[in-house]
Scaffold this motif. Structure first.
Motif, PDB file in Angstrom:
ATOM      1  N   ALA A   1     -30.531  79.292  85.910  1.00 32.81           N
ATOM      2  CA  ALA A   1     -29.824  78.269  85.139  1.00 32.81           C
ATOM      3  C   ALA A   1     -29.981  78.587  83.651  1.00 32.81           C
TER       4      ALA A   1
ATOM      5  N   VAL B   1     -29.354  76.769  80.151  1.00 25.60           N
ATOM      6  CA  VAL B   1     -29.178  75.361  79.824  1.00 25.60           C
ATOM      7  C   VAL B   1     -29.057  75.144  78.326  1.00 25.60           C
TER       8      VAL B   1
ATOM      9  N   VAL C   1     -25.484  75.113  82.319  1.00 27.39           N
ATOM     10  CA  VAL C   1     -25.708  73.677  82.276  1.00 27.39           C
ATOM     11  C   VAL C   1     -25.642  73.196  80.833  1.00 27.39           C
ATOM     12  N   GLY C   2     -24.915  72.104  80.591  1.00 26.14           N
ATOM     13  CA  GLY C   2     -24.877  71.545  79.241  1.00 26.14           C
ATOM     14  C   GLY C   2     -23.846  70.439  79.176  1.00 26.14           C
TER      15      GLY C   2
ATOM     16  N   CYS D   1     -20.682  73.120  76.829  1.00 25.44           N
ATOM     17  CA  CYS D   1     -20.668  73.959  78.015  1.00 25.44           C
ATOM     18  C   CYS D   1     -19.333  73.762  78.725  1.00 25.44           C
TER      19      CYS D   1
ATOM     20  N   HIS E   1     -22.572  69.829  84.454  1.00 26.55           N
ATOM     21  CA  HIS E   1     -22.998  69.003  83.327  1.00 26.55           C
ATOM     22  C   HIS E   1     -24.128  68.075  83.757  1.00 26.55           C
TER      23      HIS E   1
ATOM     24  N   PHE F   1     -27.832  68.412  84.839  1.00 31.67           N
ATOM     25  CA  PHE F   1     -29.014  69.264  84.927  1.00 31.67           C
ATOM     26  C   PHE F   1     -29.823  68.914  86.175  1.00 31.67           C
TER      27      PHE F   1
ATOM     28  N   ILE G   1     -35.187  79.026  84.722  1.00 26.62           N
ATOM     29  CA  ILE G   1     -34.480  78.138  83.799  1.00 26.62           C
ATOM     30  C   ILE G   1     -34.602  78.735  82.407  1.00 26.62           C
TER      31      ILE G   1
ATOM     32  N   MET H   1     -33.862  78.033  78.788  1.00 22.62           N
ATOM     33  CA  MET H   1     -33.514  76.933  77.889  1.00 22.62           C
ATOM     34  C   MET H   1     -33.052  77.493  76.551  1.00 22.62           C
TER      35      MET H   1
ATOM     36  N   PHE I   1     -30.579  66.804  78.907  1.00 20.15           N
ATOM     37  CA  PHE I   1     -30.648  68.274  79.016  1.00 20.15           C
ATOM     38  C   PHE I   1     -31.976  68.873  78.561  1.00 20.15           C
TER      39      PHE I   1
ATOM     40  N   GLU J   1     -34.971  70.366  73.158  1.00 18.29           N
ATOM     41  CA  GLU J   1     -34.553  70.956  74.431  1.00 18.29           C
ATOM     42  C   GLU J   1     -35.722  71.226  75.369  1.00 18.29           C
TER      43      GLU J   1
END
Lengths: 319, 182
Positions: A168, A170, A196-197, A202, A215, A217, A227, A229, A252, A279
């Motif tokens: 992912a 993100v 993801v965002g 995103c 969208h 998470f 993940i 980030m 997120f 984040e």
């Protein structure tokens, strides 16, 4: 030659252009070079007499320092060219600046620039290697490679391959060159990628890259092995992309509560610099799932590898 | 040389090493093979020494890619394999091993690489084949087989498990692989 050398490029501009074999060649070279940094004499003579210029038109501490150290560990000479003190502030163009640097006899320019494609343009106009250290929101190939290297290390411990991974990415995908470089490299190596965002950062159009876009998470937490980030890049976000920092963080941000819902062997990456508490929480960033500092040390080995491959010597006469 | 000749030659080198007093007494011994086939030789000879003497010794693998100078100006790059030496070489007796001794350039590179790891008590060199043609003032202390062959010939050593069988072959007509120095 019994081995099959797979690198012939003088430049590293994008990961989009590399084959999976070329990506693996960089990772294998980096793995061999990682040992150098554990020696008491942290240096090999491979690039003795070569000159490398750091030409950074955007702020950077980690990437610039990493490239500088990498060049030094390979015995190259390094010149740091800082834009604020240069003729660029007097109005000189990128190309004129680069050409005059090349005229002094350099072997590689490491360039970071706010415009996507600047390294590519430069590579066509100068007679030396060009290495992209981040161009606008386009690519950051060495970051993509060091992320991949870190994932491959984790894979080895877990008995997996990169093609087994679900990753992912993100955050601020739209403005992120790190996301694009990761995306190219991971899809070439057969990993599954989910972006993801928030819709503003995103866009669903990213599905054209052959990846999933969500969208939500929370919906993918239990499925992913890695993940990554991303930093919210306030300097690139031009309009109100999300209502508030608190809201972004709530939907997120990676915190302990979310981490508990992830797989036990999940790997957390962040390219840095972090907005702690936005984040990613400090507890996660400094926690046991985090590979953030490993990314930094791996980055050095990856950049040594890239310099060696792009400006090192050619084929040897005996195998 | 066929597989049994290679085995016999490795046994002979091992015996010579076992008979060499300076290696077998005094400073702790480390066998360091130049990757890739020197590493295999190091493992085989180390096994022979351990079997006959019960003595403990270290075995390492040296990647000399970053130290080489025998370069052809061609942009196809060799991917290094990395050095694996999980011991300090300071004050050790180091026996360096390679498959073929030719120009001496690989050994020069290996000596420079070893220097970056510390200061051994002394270094000796063992090779499976010495084919002559030296460009640097380097000679081996232990030689399995000496070959007198023209400079343009090429010696190909195969060793398991890298190769499917053990063998040493001389390609006399050989303009070897493309890109190789004339």
């Amino acid at each position: 030659m019994t081995q099959t050398p797979t690198w012939t490029r003088p430049h590293l501009l994008t990961l989009e252009a590399l084959s999976s074999q070329e990506i693996m060649a960089v990772l294998d070279t980096a793995e061999a070079l990682k040992e150098v940094s554990t020696r008491s004499i942290k240096k090999v003579p491979a690039l003795r007499g070569k000159v490398v210029v750091n030409l950074f038109f955007e702020d950077s501490t980690r990437t610039r320092t990493s490239f500088r150290l990498a060049a030094q560990r390979m015995s190259a000479d390094v010149v740091d060219f800082s834009v604020s003190t240069s003729s660029v502030s007097k109005g000189e163009t990128l190309i004129d600046t680069a050409r005059s640097i090349v005229a002094m006899g350099v072997d590689a320019i490491i360039i970071r620039h706010r415009s996507s494609g600047a390294p590519e343009v430069l590579s066509r106009l100068v007679q030396c290697s060009v290495i992209n250290a981040g161009d606008g929101s386009h690519e950051h190939p060495t970051q993509g490679l060091l992320d991949l290297f870190t994932m491959r290390e984790a894979c080895r411990q877990r008995g997996k391959k990169i093609s087994d991974l679900h990753v992912a990415i993100v955050g601020d995908i739209a403005n992120s060159r790190v996301a694009r470089s990761n995306l190219w490299a991971l899809t070439k190596l057969g990993a599954k990628v989910t972006l993801v965002g928030p819709t503003t950062l995103c866009p669903s159009a990213f599905a054209e890259f052959g990846v999933q876009v969500t969208h939500d998470f929370d919906s993918i937490l239990g499925e992913v092995d890695v993940i990554n980030m991303l930093r919210v890049q306030f300097e690139r976000i031009t309009s109100a992309a999300f209502p508030s920092v608190r809201e972004y963080s709530r939907y997120f941000g990676l915190n302990d509560e979310r981490l508990k819902r992830c797989r036990a062997d999940v790997l957390v990456l962040h390219p840095g610099p972090m907005n702690r508490g936005l984040e990613i929480t400090s507890a996660v960033a400094d926690g046991e799932k985090s590979a953030i500092l490993r990314q930094v040390s791996n980055g050095l080995a990856v950049r040594m590898a890239v310099l060696y491959l792009c400006i090192g010597a050619g084929q040897f006469s005996e195998s | 040389m066929a597989a049994e000749d290679v085995a016999q030659t490795v046994r002979q080198i091992s015996q010579e090493i076992l008979a060499a007093g300076e290696l077998m007494s005094g400073a702790p011994l480390a066998l360091v093979g130049i990757r890739r086939r020197g590493e295999i030789l190091a493992q085989r000879i180390a096994a022979a020494i351990v079997a006959q003497t019960g003595r403990t010794l270290e075995v390492g693998a040296l990647d000399i890619t970053m130290y080489r100078d025998d370069v052809v100006g061609n942009r196809s790059i060799i991917i290094p394999m990395g050095t694996e030496m999980n011991f300090r070489i300071d004050n050790r007796a180091v026996l360096l091993l390679d498959d073929v001794l030719h120009t001496g350039r690989s050994v020069r590179a290996a000596l420079d690489a070893l220097m970056d790891f510390g200061r051994p008590r002394f270094i000796r060199l063992a090779v499976l084949v010495d084919r002559g043609g030296r460009e640097y003032p380097i000679s081996a202390d232990f030689v399995g087989r000496r070959l007198e062959i023209p400079d343009e010939s090429r010696v190909r050593v195969s060793l398991k498990p890298i190769d499917s069988d053990d063998a040493v072959v001389v390609d006399s007509a050989a303009p070897a692989a493309a890109g190789v120095r004339p």
